[in-house]
Design a protein around this motif. Structure first.
Motif, PDB file in Angstrom:
ATOM      1  N   UNK A  37     -30.309 -30.884  89.566  1.00  0.00           N
ATOM      2  CA  UNK A  37     -29.291 -31.263  88.594  1.00  0.00           C
ATOM      3  C   UNK A  37     -29.387 -30.351  87.377  1.00  0.00           C
ATOM      4  N   UNK A  38     -28.225 -29.947  86.842  1.00  0.00           N
ATOM      5  CA  UNK A  38     -28.165 -29.247  85.564  1.00  0.00           C
ATOM      6  C   UNK A  38     -27.408 -30.122  84.586  1.00  0.00           C
ATOM      7  N   UNK A  39     -28.041 -30.420  83.466  1.00  0.00           N
ATOM      8  CA  UNK A  39     -27.401 -31.217  82.422  1.00  0.00           C
ATOM      9  C   UNK A  39     -26.980 -30.262  81.311  1.00  0.00           C
ATOM     10  N   UNK A  40     -25.736 -30.379  80.874  1.00  0.00           N
ATOM     11  CA  UNK A  40     -25.199 -29.511  79.828  1.00  0.00           C
ATOM     12  C   UNK A  40     -24.748 -30.387  78.667  1.00  0.00           C
ATOM     13  N   UNK A  41     -25.222 -30.060  77.453  1.00  0.00           N
ATOM     14  CA  UNK A  41     -24.894 -30.843  76.264  1.00  0.00           C
ATOM     15  C   UNK A  41     -24.573 -29.885  75.132  1.00  0.00           C
ATOM     16  N   UNK A  42     -23.343 -29.957  74.609  1.00  0.00           N
ATOM     17  CA  UNK A  42     -22.901 -29.087  73.517  1.00  0.00           C
ATOM     18  C   UNK A  42     -23.231 -29.755  72.188  1.00  0.00           C
ATOM     19  N   UNK A  43     -24.103 -29.147  71.432  1.00  0.00           N
ATOM     20  CA  UNK A  43     -24.557 -29.735  70.168  1.00  0.00           C
ATOM     21  C   UNK A  43     -23.417 -29.786  69.150  1.00  0.00           C
ATOM     22  N   UNK A  44     -22.675 -28.685  69.025  1.00  0.00           N
ATOM     23  CA  UNK A  44     -21.632 -28.607  68.000  1.00  0.00           C
ATOM     24  C   UNK A  44     -20.503 -29.612  68.229  1.00  0.00           C
ATOM     25  N   UNK A  45     -20.133 -29.853  69.479  1.00  0.00           N
ATOM     26  CA  UNK A  45     -19.023 -30.764  69.786  1.00  0.00           C
ATOM     27  C   UNK A  45     -19.462 -32.218  69.909  1.00  0.00           C
ATOM     28  N   UNK A  46     -20.742 -32.485  69.768  1.00  0.00           N
ATOM     29  CA  UNK A  46     -21.249 -33.842  69.942  1.00  0.00           C
ATOM     30  C   UNK A  46     -20.969 -34.689  68.700  1.00  0.00           C
ATOM     31  N   UNK A  47     -21.184 -35.989  68.846  1.00  0.00           N
ATOM     32  CA  UNK A  47     -20.977 -36.918  67.732  1.00  0.00           C
ATOM     33  C   UNK A  47     -22.277 -37.224  67.004  1.00  0.00           C
ATOM     34  N   UNK A  48     -23.273 -36.394  67.187  1.00  0.00           N
ATOM     35  CA  UNK A  48     -24.551 -36.578  66.483  1.00  0.00           C
ATOM     36  C   UNK A  48     -24.351 -36.356  64.986  1.00  0.00           C
ATOM     37  N   UNK A  49     -25.181 -36.985  64.161  1.00  0.00           N
ATOM     38  CA  UNK A  49     -25.099 -36.732  62.709  1.00  0.00           C
ATOM     39  C   UNK A  49     -25.365 -35.253  62.406  1.00  0.00           C
ATOM     40  N   UNK A  50     -24.741 -34.723  61.356  1.00  0.00           N
ATOM     41  CA  UNK A  50     -24.910 -33.297  61.015  1.00  0.00           C
ATOM     42  C   UNK A  50     -26.370 -32.879  60.824  1.00  0.00           C
ATOM     43  N   UNK A  51     -27.203 -33.786  60.312  1.00  0.00           N
ATOM     44  CA  UNK A  51     -28.623 -33.461  60.100  1.00  0.00           C
ATOM     45  C   UNK A  51     -29.294 -33.177  61.440  1.00  0.00           C
ATOM     46  N   UNK A  52     -29.007 -34.001  62.452  1.00  0.00           N
ATOM     47  CA  UNK A  52     -29.592 -33.795  63.787  1.00  0.00           C
ATOM     48  C   UNK A  52     -29.106 -32.478  64.385  1.00  0.00           C
ATOM     49  N   UNK A  53     -27.821 -32.177  64.196  1.00  0.00           N
ATOM     50  CA  UNK A  53     -27.264 -30.934  64.735  1.00  0.00           C
ATOM     51  C   UNK A  53     -27.980 -29.725  64.134  1.00  0.00           C
ATOM     52  N   UNK A  54     -28.184 -29.753  62.812  1.00  0.00           N
ATOM     53  CA  UNK A  54     -28.866 -28.638  62.138  1.00  0.00           C
ATOM     54  C   UNK A  54     -30.286 -28.473  62.654  1.00  0.00           C
ATOM     55  N   UNK A  55     -30.995 -29.591  62.783  1.00  0.00           N
ATOM     56  CA  UNK A  55     -32.388 -29.527  63.253  1.00  0.00           C
ATOM     57  C   UNK A  55     -32.463 -29.047  64.694  1.00  0.00           C
ATOM     58  N   UNK A  56     -31.510 -29.495  65.541  1.00  0.00           N
ATOM     59  CA  UNK A  56     -31.498 -29.038  66.940  1.00  0.00           C
ATOM     60  C   UNK A  56     -31.240 -27.540  67.014  1.00  0.00           C
ATOM     61  N   UNK A  57     -30.300 -27.066  66.205  1.00  0.00           N
ATOM     62  CA  UNK A  57     -29.977 -25.632  66.218  1.00  0.00           C
ATOM     63  C   UNK A  57     -31.155 -24.797  65.692  1.00  0.00           C
ATOM     64  N   UNK A  58     -31.951 -25.379  64.805  1.00  0.00           N
ATOM     65  CA  UNK A  58     -33.083 -24.650  64.223  1.00  0.00           C
ATOM     66  C   UNK A  58     -34.296 -24.622  65.148  1.00  0.00           C
ATOM     67  N   UNK A  59     -34.319 -25.470  66.184  1.00  0.00           N
ATOM     68  CA  UNK A  59     -35.451 -25.503  67.108  1.00  0.00           C
ATOM     69  C   UNK A  59     -35.564 -24.191  67.875  1.00  0.00           C
ATOM     70  N   UNK A  60     -36.792 -23.774  68.133  1.00  0.00           N
ATOM     71  CA  UNK A  60     -36.998 -22.584  68.972  1.00  0.00           C
ATOM     72  C   UNK A  60     -37.358 -23.065  70.372  1.00  0.00           C
ATOM     73  N   UNK A  61     -36.362 -23.552  71.077  1.00  0.00           N
ATOM     74  CA  UNK A  61     -36.540 -24.087  72.425  1.00  0.00           C
ATOM     75  C   UNK A  61     -35.710 -23.238  73.375  1.00  0.00           C
TER      76      UNK A  61
END
Length: 138
Positions: A37-61
């Motif tokens: 299975x491949x799971x695809x999740x778009x951070x920018x288009x999600x309904x997550x709070x902006x703080x979570x989006x920023x932290x996810x984008x800053x992760x080195x994963x």
């Protein structure tokens, strides 16, 4: 619906799970590969709070692309349902890791009170050590 915390959840339409079958699969692991299975999740288009989006984008994963798309591959189990559940659990763990508030560092300089307590404790401890083995005269 994937629940992250009491106030944050991810809707089903935000997560795209597709079944992947590798080319030329054969031998003992044919069932395992067929249920990958491949799971695809778009951070920018999600309904997550902006703080979570920023932290996810800053992760080195390595699972997060520069465009902000999380791709999680799961093929540990032989059944498709277990692999889907595994991928969702890993996405949930990834989002929970950024949901935690970063710890604040303590001031590098100790306060006057803590310095005084430390000195008092050390001197008291030193006095007790110096009296060890000596018979009190009384």
């Amino acid at each position: 619906m994937l629940t992250i915390s009491n106030s944050v959840s991810v809707a089903d339409w935000e997560i795209d799970i597709s079944q992947i079958r590798a080319q030329g699969a054969g031998g003992q692991n044919v069932n395992k590969v067929a249920s990958a299975v491949h799971l695809r999740f778009d951070i920018q288009r999600s309904t997550l709070p902006p703080v979570y989006k920023e932290r996810l984008m800053a992760l080195s994963d390595q699972r997060i692309s520069k465009e902000g798309v999380v791709i999680i591959k799961a093929q540990s189990y032989r059944t498709l349902e277990l692999n889907k559940e595994d991928a969702l659990n890993r996405l949930q763990a990834l989002i929970k890791s950024v949901a935690k508030q970063p710890k604040t560092r303590r001031p590098t300089k100790p306060t006057k009170g803590s310095q005084r307590r430390r000195v008092d404790h050390k001197t008291r401890k030193g006095k007790i050590k110096s009296l060890r083995g000596k018979v009190p005269v009384g």
